[in-house]
Design an enzyme around this catalytic site. Structure first.
Site, PDB file in Angstrom:
ATOM      1  N   ASP A 143       1.454  -1.208  -0.426  1.00  0.00           N
ATOM      2  CA  ASP A 143       0.179   0.168  -0.136  1.00  0.00           C
ATOM      3  C   ASP A 143       1.095   1.194  -0.260  1.00  0.00           C
ATOM      4  O   ASP A 143       1.773   1.042   0.251  1.00  0.00           O
ATOM      5  CB  ASP A 143      -0.454   0.165   1.567  1.00  0.00           C
ATOM      6  CG  ASP A 143      -1.541   1.435   1.189  1.00  0.00           C
ATOM      7  OD1 ASP A 143      -1.904   1.131   0.658  1.00  0.00           O
ATOM      8  OD2 ASP A 143      -1.575   1.969   2.744  1.00  0.00           O
TER       9      ASP A 143
ATOM     10  N   ASP B 208      -0.119   5.451   1.088  1.00  0.00           N
ATOM     11  CA  ASP B 208      -0.499   6.585   2.007  1.00  0.00           C
ATOM     12  C   ASP B 208      -0.388   4.895   3.684  1.00  0.00           C
ATOM     13  O   ASP B 208      -1.600   4.426   3.379  1.00  0.00           O
ATOM     14  CB  ASP B 208      -1.606   7.083   1.574  1.00  0.00           C
ATOM     15  CG  ASP B 208      -1.475   7.965   0.266  1.00  0.00           C
ATOM     16  OD1 ASP B 208      -1.011   8.901   0.967  1.00  0.00           O
ATOM     17  OD2 ASP B 208      -1.548   7.080  -0.812  1.00  0.00           O
TER      18      ASP B 208
ATOM     19  N   ASP C 173      -2.395  -0.848   5.909  1.00  0.00           N
ATOM     20  CA  ASP C 173      -2.337   0.207   6.997  1.00  0.00           C
ATOM     21  C   ASP C 173      -4.539   0.710   7.143  1.00  0.00           C
ATOM     22  O   ASP C 173      -4.776   0.597   8.382  1.00  0.00           O
ATOM     23  CB  ASP C 173      -2.285   1.506   7.600  1.00  0.00           C
ATOM     24  CG  ASP C 173      -2.548   2.471   6.582  1.00  0.00           C
ATOM     25  OD1 ASP C 173      -2.324   1.764   5.149  1.00  0.00           O
ATOM     26  OD2 ASP C 173      -2.929   3.365   6.760  1.00  0.00           O
TER      27      ASP C 173
HETATM   28 MG    MG Z   1      -2.853   3.567   3.668  1.00  0.00          MG
END
Ligand code: MG
Length: 237
Positions: A10, A12, A186
């Site tokens: 991923d 960000d 996240d």
């Molecule tokens: Mg993310």
């Protein structure tokens, strides 16, 4: 761990700290170096998987030769540069117009017009959470778009793909598939990918606080992710 894997990252909140606005993100040279090193080390079995448009990720990450799944898996860009994109739904224009009209009198709300989604960011106006959520829920019902909640953002996106589907598409290709897939992410949007890698014999790595998750492993923050990936780039002595 990574030598025999296909690695999915991923962007960000995983490789870079989440910024106040999507445009405010800072990608330092170290991240680009790590990605270039990993791509070599893994023989090209590396993909960035993000809610951002694929072109945005390519620009930010300097990802020459790296596979990208953009727009939450709706866009698939192969390491060769060949890209598969869906047709944009007219519902997005209806949603965009209504979200813009809702946001205009609310300071701090940011509307992001994406190729296959409309995102309403309330990071700078956290008190607007409930109002943003109820707008997003009613628009999802009205337009048939999917509501994808993220960190301080509600996004209405076209159906037809998610990060898990992107992982499966890459792993179905001999170009990308060898050994077990590892996915590092996240956010709630990463759970479909954690499930996909688990189904394929691999493992998810959750970045951040412990929570209910399909990931098997956890790293506390972006700094730990970068340290771990940097070590993985270094040749075995
Ligand atoms: Mg993310």
């Amino acid at each position: 761990l990574l030598d025999d894997s296909t690695l999915f990252l991923d962007f960000d909140g995983t490789l870079v700290e989440i910024a106040d606005t999507p445009g405010g993100v800072v990608v330092d040279a170290r991240v680009r170096d790590i990605l270039a090193g990993l791509s070599i080390r893994l023989g090209g079995r590396l993909a960035l998987v993000s809610g951002r448009p694929a072109a945005d990720i390519a620009r930010l990450a300097g990802a020459e030769g790296i596979a990208i799944a953009g727009s939450h898996g709706l866009e698939i860009r192969w390491p060769t540069g060949e890209t598969a994109t869906p047709q944009r739904s007219a519902s997005l224009d209806i949603a965009l117009d209504k979200v813009r009209r809702f946001a205009a009198p609310h300071p701090g709300l940011l509307v992001e017009d994406k190729p296959f989604g409309v995102a309403l960011h309330y990071r700078a106006a956290p008190a607007s959470h409930a109002a943003c959520q109820s707008l997003a829920l009613s628009l999802a019902e009205e337009t048939g778009l999917l509501l994808q909640p993220g960190k301080m953002v509600f996004e209405l996106k076209m159906s037809g793909g998610d990060k898990g589907a992107a992982v499966r598409a890459f792993m179905a290709s001999p170009l990308m598939s060898r050994g077990a897939p590892v996915f590092v992410g996240d956010d709630a949007t990463d759970e479909s990918a954690f499930n996909a890698v688990a189904d394929l014999g691999g493992a998810g790595v959750l970045v951040g606080e412990q929570r209910e998750t399909a990931a098997l492993y956890r790293l506390p923050d972006v700094a730990h992710v970068l340290d771990w990936l940097q070590q993985a780039c270094e040749p075995v002595s």
